[in-house]
Design an enzyme around this catalytic site. Structure first.
Site, mmCIF file in Angstrom:
data_model
loop_
_atom_site.group_PDB
_atom_site.id
_atom_site.type_symbol
_atom_site.label_atom_id
_atom_site.label_comp_id
_atom_site.label_asym_id
_atom_site.label_seq_id
_atom_site.Cartn_x
_atom_site.Cartn_y
_atom_site.Cartn_z
ATOM 1 N N ALA A 1 0.859 -1.364 -0.243
ATOM 2 C CA ALA A 1 -0.546 0.230 0.245
ATOM 3 C C ALA A 1 0.551 1.342 0.158
ATOM 4 O O ALA A 1 0.706 1.924 -0.650
ATOM 5 C CB ALA A 1 -0.927 0.088 1.115
ATOM 6 N N CYS A 2 2.068 0.905 0.872
ATOM 7 C CA CYS A 2 3.370 2.453 0.758
ATOM 8 C C CYS A 2 3.852 3.516 -0.500
ATOM 9 O O CYS A 2 3.391 3.880 -0.960
ATOM 10 C CB CYS A 2 3.278 2.143 1.971
ATOM 11 S SG CYS A 2 2.758 2.230 3.277
ATOM 12 N N ALA A 3 3.827 1.335 -1.197
ATOM 13 C CA ALA A 3 4.528 1.725 -2.300
ATOM 14 C C ALA A 3 3.931 2.320 -3.012
ATOM 15 O O ALA A 3 4.068 2.950 -4.182
ATOM 16 C CB ALA A 3 4.920 0.355 -2.502
#
Length: 157
Positions: A47-49
């Protein structure tokens, strides 16, 4: 709106944190420029990527509209360097391992996941105007689609 949140018109808490290369980056260095400061839980997670790549994909158009972008997470600089390299990110990723900056932005607090309650980073985005005042404060944002929503909120689309 909950009382434990920053809002439009509040002064943006200043900070000075290490980037992925150990260089200190301070918010006051961006005075005179609109700056997007976003908090994300962990480098190199799906998700952060996705969120970081969305910012990267929109970096030129944000810059053309006068916005700088800064990402902040509790990760150590070494993990940030790996993340930036893996995802070809070329905006500052800052390390806040004691989460003091996240706490100043009230982006650290109680989270619930799969029935478990714990303290953690609340995915949040702030826009700081040229004078250091918040012109946007968004908490509990989604990783996917957030940059498109931010662009609409900033009337860039």
């Amino acid at each position: 709106m909950p009382e434990n949140r920053l809002s439009v018109g509040d002064p943006a808490p200043d900070f000075a944190l290490s980037d992925a290369h150990g260089k200190i980056v301070a918010l006051h260095d961006f005075r005179g420029r609109k700056t997007v400061v976003y908090f994300y839980p962990a480098a190199s997670t799906p998700a952060c990527a996705k969120q970081a790549c969305d910012f990267q994909d929109n970096l030129n158009s944000l810059a053309s509209a006068g916005y700088a972008v800064i990402g902040i997470s509790p990760d150590q600089p070494k993990a940030l360097a790996k993340f930036a390299s893996e995802e070809s990110l070329n905006f500052p990723l800052l390390s806040d391992p004691e989460h003091s900056v996240a706490e100043a932005y009230l982006a650290w607090g109680e989270k619930k996941n799969y029935g478990r309650t714990y303290q953690g980073l609340i995915r949040s985005t702030f826009v700081v105007d040229e004078e250091g005042t918040l012109s946007l404060a968004q908490y509990n944002v989604r990783a996917t689609g957030h940059v498109a929503k931010l662009r609409r909120d900033l009337k860039l689309d």
